[in-house]
Design a protein around this motif. Sequence first.
Motif, short mmCIF file in Angstrom:
data_model
loop_
_atom_site.label_atom_id
_atom_site.label_comp_id
_atom_site.label_asym_id
_atom_site.label_seq_id
_atom_site.Cartn_x
_atom_site.Cartn_y
_atom_site.Cartn_z
N UNK B 3 0.66 -1.19 0.20
CA UNK B 3 -0.05 0.06 0.07
C UNK B 3 0.80 1.22 -0.06
N UNK B 4 1.72 1.58 0.52
CA UNK B 4 2.30 2.88 0.90
C UNK B 4 3.28 2.86 -0.74
N UNK B 7 1.32 4.46 -2.62
CA UNK B 7 0.57 5.35 -2.79
C UNK B 7 1.24 6.86 -3.35
N UNK B 8 3.27 5.63 -2.21
CA UNK B 8 3.50 7.06 -3.14
C UNK B 8 3.53 6.89 -4.90
N UNK B 10 1.14 7.46 -6.95
CA UNK B 10 0.51 9.06 -6.79
C UNK B 10 0.88 9.91 -5.75
N UNK B 77 -7.17 -4.82 -4.07
CA UNK B 77 -7.52 -3.75 -3.17
C UNK B 77 -7.57 -2.45 -3.66
N UNK B 80 -10.42 0.72 -6.13
CA UNK B 80 -11.13 0.78 -5.37
C UNK B 80 -10.68 1.81 -4.66
N UNK B 81 -9.55 2.22 -4.16
CA UNK B 81 -8.29 3.47 -4.42
C UNK B 81 -8.36 4.36 -5.47
N UNK B 84 -11.64 5.94 -6.10
CA UNK B 84 -11.56 6.83 -4.99
C UNK B 84 -10.49 8.07 -5.56
N UNK B 85 -9.16 7.81 -6.09
CA UNK B 85 -8.06 8.91 -6.64
C UNK B 85 -9.32 9.65 -7.61
#
Lengths: 115, 115
Positions: B3-4, B7-8, B10, B77, B80-81, B84-85
Motif C-alpha cells: 500500500x505505501x 501511494x508513493x 500517486x 485492493x 477502489x483506491x 477514489x483517487x
Amino acid sequence: MSPAQFFKCLSDDTRLRCITLLQKEGKLCVCELTTALALSQPKISRHLASLRQCGLLIDSREGQWVYYQINPALADWIFPLIDEALTAVELTDSFTSDLKRLHQMDNRPELTMCC
Amino acid sequence: MSPAQFFKCLSDDTRLRCITLLQKEGKLCVCELTTALALSQPKISRHLASLRQCGLLIDSREGQWVYYQINPALADWIFPLIDEALTAVELTDSFTSDLKRLHQMDNRPELTMCC
DNA sequence: TTTGAATATACGTATAAGCATATATAAAAG
DNA sequence: CTTTTATATATGCTTATACGTATATTCAAA
C-alpha cells in the motif's frame, strides 16, 4: 491539501500505519503508537508532527499524554480515501502485528486513567 | 506492491494526473499525455516508465505509438483506491484543464487511425 | 524543586526524487 | 538509405526525505 500531497502523506510506511491505526482506533497517544509500531519514539513523533503540520491529524494533550486523531474537519474527498486505505492496509501482516502489539500493551494510558 | 508503495506512485502530481487520466480515458499514448498535461516528453516518459516498472501501468506499442493503460491484473485492493483517487482529482482545476487539452488536441493518433 | 516519564525538535548524514538538457532507439515515410 | 516523428534513456545537478543520536521541553508526582 492537494490530492498528491495527501498521497505523499500515505507514501511512507510509518505514516500509513499511524494513519490507518488511528482510523481504526480513533485516538491514540504517541506511546501507544510507538509500542504498536515497535519503532523509536523520535521517529514516530517526527512523522506525527509532519501529519499534524499538513492538517491530516490533530493533537490534544491530556496530562502527560498527547493524543492524535484524524482531523474531522478535512475536505470531503479525503475520508473515502482513508477508508479505502484502511481496507487495503488491513490485509497486511504488519498491520495485524501493529494491532496485536497495541492490544497487548501494558499500562495503556486510557486504562490507567479509568482506575 | 505494498500500500505505501502504491501511494508513493500517486504522491507526485505528474504521476497522479497520468494515472487518473488513464483511469478516465482507458488508454492513451505518450504524446496524448504530453499534450494533456502540457509537460515535456522526457518528463512524462520517465514517470510512465516508473509506473510501468512498479506494475501499475502496462504499455503496448501500436505502430509509432506506445499506449499506456492501468494494469488490469493489479491486486483487488488497488482498484477502489484508483477510483477514489479519480473522484478526488476530478474536483481539481488542473484535471479539468488536462481533459480539455486532451479533447482539443489536433492529430490525435486514434483519430488518425480511424480515417 | 527535583526527578522521571512522555513528547518534541535539532543536527548531521545518507539516500532518493525530480528536473532540464542532450542523446539514443524504433518505426514509418519518402 | 535518409529523414521525420514518437518515445526512451543517460547525465549532471539540485532538492527533498528519512534516519539515528542527542538534547530540549512539558507535565506530574514526590
